[in-house]
Design an enzyme around this catalytic site. Sequence first.
Site, PDB file in Angstrom:
ATOM      1  N   HIS A 161      23.637   2.565 -18.775  1.00  0.00           N
ATOM      2  CA  HIS A 161      22.435   2.981 -17.811  1.00  0.00           C
ATOM      3  C   HIS A 161      22.516   2.584 -16.592  1.00  0.00           C
ATOM      4  CE1 HIS A 161      19.462   4.408 -21.549  1.00  0.00           C
ATOM      5  NE2 HIS A 161      20.545   5.240 -21.153  1.00  0.00           N
TER       6      HIS A 161
ATOM      7  N   TYR B 198      33.675   4.436 -24.072  1.00  0.00           N
ATOM      8  CA  TYR B 198      33.669   3.374 -23.023  1.00  0.00           C
ATOM      9  C   TYR B 198      34.480   2.194 -23.453  1.00  0.00           C
ATOM     10  CZ  TYR B 198      29.507   6.436 -23.000  1.00  0.00           C
ATOM     11  OH  TYR B 198      28.581   7.577 -22.928  1.00  0.00           O
TER      12      TYR B 198
ATOM     13  N   ASP C 209       1.140  -1.178   0.056  1.00  0.00           N
ATOM     14  CA  ASP C 209      -0.240  -0.038  -0.024  1.00  0.00           C
ATOM     15  C   ASP C 209       0.797   1.189  -0.169  1.00  0.00           C
ATOM     16  OD1 ASP C 209       0.943  -0.207   2.496  1.00  0.00           O
ATOM     17  OD2 ASP C 209      -0.850  -0.084   3.593  1.00  0.00           O
TER      18      ASP C 209
ATOM     19  N   ASP D 209      19.835  17.478 -18.041  1.00  0.00           N
ATOM     20  CA  ASP D 209      20.359  16.005 -18.289  1.00  0.00           C
ATOM     21  C   ASP D 209      21.727  16.398 -18.428  1.00  0.00           C
ATOM     22  OD1 ASP D 209      21.102  13.449 -18.926  1.00  0.00           O
ATOM     23  OD2 ASP D 209      19.856  13.495 -21.047  1.00  0.00           O
TER      24      ASP D 209
ATOM     25  N   GLU E 131      26.268  14.551 -26.203  1.00  0.00           N
ATOM     26  CA  GLU E 131      26.754  13.990 -25.220  1.00  0.00           C
ATOM     27  C   GLU E 131      27.667  12.681 -25.901  1.00  0.00           C
ATOM     28  OE1 GLU E 131      23.762  11.208 -23.187  1.00  0.00           O
ATOM     29  OE2 GLU E 131      22.001  12.622 -24.207  1.00  0.00           O
TER      30      GLU E 131
ATOM     31  N   HIS F 296      19.573  14.051 -28.030  1.00  0.00           N
ATOM     32  CA  HIS F 296      18.233  13.990 -28.129  1.00  0.00           C
ATOM     33  C   HIS F 296      17.661  15.112 -27.608  1.00  0.00           C
ATOM     34  CE1 HIS F 296      18.273  13.433 -23.508  1.00  0.00           C
ATOM     35  NE2 HIS F 296      19.236  12.812 -23.951  1.00  0.00           N
TER      36      HIS F 296
ATOM     37  N   HIS G  35      14.143  12.521 -22.497  1.00  0.00           N
ATOM     38  CA  HIS G  35      14.146  11.829 -23.960  1.00  0.00           C
ATOM     39  C   HIS G  35      12.954  12.558 -24.183  1.00  0.00           C
ATOM     40  CE1 HIS G  35      17.064   8.701 -22.824  1.00  0.00           C
ATOM     41  NE2 HIS G  35      17.686   9.710 -22.918  1.00  0.00           N
TER      42      HIS G  35
ATOM     43  N   ASP H  66      25.735  11.037 -14.502  1.00  0.00           N
ATOM     44  CA  ASP H  66      24.916  11.612 -15.699  1.00  0.00           C
ATOM     45  C   ASP H  66      23.597  11.897 -14.765  1.00  0.00           C
ATOM     46  OD1 ASP H  66      22.797  11.748 -17.274  1.00  0.00           O
ATOM     47  OD2 ASP H  66      23.713  10.347 -18.635  1.00  0.00           O
TER      48      ASP H  66
ATOM     49  N   GLU I  75      28.138  15.641 -21.216  1.00  0.00           N
ATOM     50  CA  GLU I  75      26.856  16.144 -22.062  1.00  0.00           C
ATOM     51  C   GLU I  75      26.293  17.487 -21.398  1.00  0.00           C
ATOM     52  OE1 GLU I  75      23.825  13.496 -20.300  1.00  0.00           O
ATOM     53  OE2 GLU I  75      22.291  13.970 -21.928  1.00  0.00           O
TER      54      GLU I  75
ATOM     55  N   HIS J 231      26.272   4.906 -28.446  1.00  0.00           N
ATOM     56  CA  HIS J 231      24.953   5.434 -28.485  1.00  0.00           C
ATOM     57  C   HIS J 231      25.146   6.951 -29.350  1.00  0.00           C
ATOM     58  CE1 HIS J 231      26.565   8.713 -25.696  1.00  0.00           C
ATOM     59  NE2 HIS J 231      27.096   7.562 -25.039  1.00  0.00           N
TER      60      HIS J 231
ATOM     61  N   ARG K  16      31.890  10.325 -20.504  1.00  0.00           N
ATOM     62  CA  ARG K  16      30.786  10.988 -21.393  1.00  0.00           C
ATOM     63  C   ARG K  16      30.699  12.545 -20.586  1.00  0.00           C
ATOM     64  NH1 ARG K  16      26.989   7.616 -20.801  1.00  0.00           N
ATOM     65  NH2 ARG K  16      25.810   8.205 -19.066  1.00  0.00           N
TER      66      ARG K  16
HETATM   67  N1  GLY Z   1      20.435  10.547 -18.745  1.00  0.00           N
HETATM   68  C1  GLY Z   1      20.071   9.754 -20.044  1.00  0.00           C
HETATM   69  C2  GLY Z   1      20.570  10.294 -21.074  1.00  0.00           C
HETATM   70  O1  GLY Z   1      21.495  10.982 -21.119  1.00  0.00           O
HETATM   71  O2  GLY Z   1      20.186  10.047 -22.396  1.00  0.00           O
HETATM   72 MN    MN Z   2      20.957  12.700 -22.396  1.00  0.00          MN
HETATM   73 MN    MN Z   3      22.255  12.073 -19.567  1.00  0.00          MN
END
Ligand code: GLY
Ligand code: MN
Ligand code: MN
Length: 441
Positions: free
Chosen positions: A240, A385, A36, A268, A381, A351, A358, A257, A404, A347, A402
């Site tokens: 992720h 890796y 609950d 982000d 970004e 985005h 996203h 991130d 970003e 990747h 990374r």
């Molecule tokens: N934090 C998710 C991305 O960078 O797409």
């Molecule tokens: Mn991102």
């Molecule tokens: Mn990100």
Amino acid sequence: MQSDCYLQRRQQLLAQLPANSVVLIPAATEQTRSRDTEYPFRQNSDFWYYTGFNEPDALLILSKDQQAQCEALLLCRDKDPLAEIWQGRRLGPAAAFTTLGLKAASISEQHEQLTQAINGKHAVYLNLGEHPALEQQLACIMQGLRQREKRGDIAPLALQDLRPFSSEQRLIKDDAELTMMRRAAQISSQAHHRAMQFCHSGAFEYQLEAEILHEFAMQGARYPAYNSIVGSGENGCILHYTENSSQLKAGDLVLIDAGCELAGYAADISRTFPVSGRFSPEQAALYELVLEAQLACIAAVKPGTTFAELNTIAEQILTKGLLQLGILQGDLTELITNKACKQYFMHGIGHWLGLDVHDVGAYKVATADRPFVPGMVLTIEPGLYIASGSSTAEKWWGLAVRIEDNILVTNEGAENLTAGCVKTLGDIEQLMKNNQAKAPC
Ligand code: GLY
Ligand code: MN
Ligand code: MN
């Protein structure tokens, strides 16, 4: 945000639709976490965008009649003194007009109100596939209308997807949205600084996450926009990674991130820094390469640029750099053609960003890459890796970088909303220079 900005958005949406249409936008419902207890409530982004109303169990009905006259009706929970003692306050239909500028009725009348709203309309617009219970209810109501045709009822001929209209509207941010996004970017930048300044060997990844969340909350952003990624060493190679459970080791990099959500809007940001506060030569080389790619992509953003062009810029720079470092071997042109860098940069370059991290909005127009226009916000970004076992020298294994930032497309080019977050090697080392001295023994 003021209620007239929501009115304007509803008017803009209806202006794009043909006469004799209805739009249905349901609020989010509460989600059970266990038994609950519930997850913190997060409003449906479309519903929030058009109402600014933060309660579950509500429905926005927008109608445009034959003469293109428009109407909005909010269905929401009734006031309920007992439920409000246990679960919290409810606005109730009577207060909706003064608070939200919306005519309202009880959500318990949903069946009758929907029947009345869609009867005689040509098409009903909603996010198809997202609300199965509502679609089932509509099918049932439409069948009832068909059965009563002799009495003058008329069932709509089509259920249409709302996204081509609502998502495209959300893709171009208005001034009120940009004010929130600039602030979310600022808070998130400071949260990254806080984590960098706290960082020391022996701390746990989740403690860095706690520093980030602390800064968000202390600056008025209670929730993160997505689960924060704090990956040290090899964990940084998991794109992720959200376990955030490992202990930080001197000599490793940490990839964070994380971004806050402010009034629904996401930041982000990714930053990568050394646990010890000093980059090793290999870490520095890889970091400088990702930064070079990121800066070149940011410099290329202006109206007319596409994500495809940014991907090409990043891939060319990363491939050339990986070849120079000896991480890739072969002929540069062939490596670029074969997208050899993709084994270390898995990747895309970025985005859309907005109410959803996203964010919504098409990436192609027909089949062509979509040119940027002023008012779009996007991330840039690039990353590299190099997991253990990769087909390159061991000295590179376990390194992940990374970087970003959040970029607004402007008439002149671009505004980096997250420019306040440190990212040169020198600035990061400077910010972290007293860390080990402050660390608990
Ligand atoms: N934090 C998710 C991305 O960078 O797409
Ligand atoms: Mn991102
Ligand atoms: Mn990100």
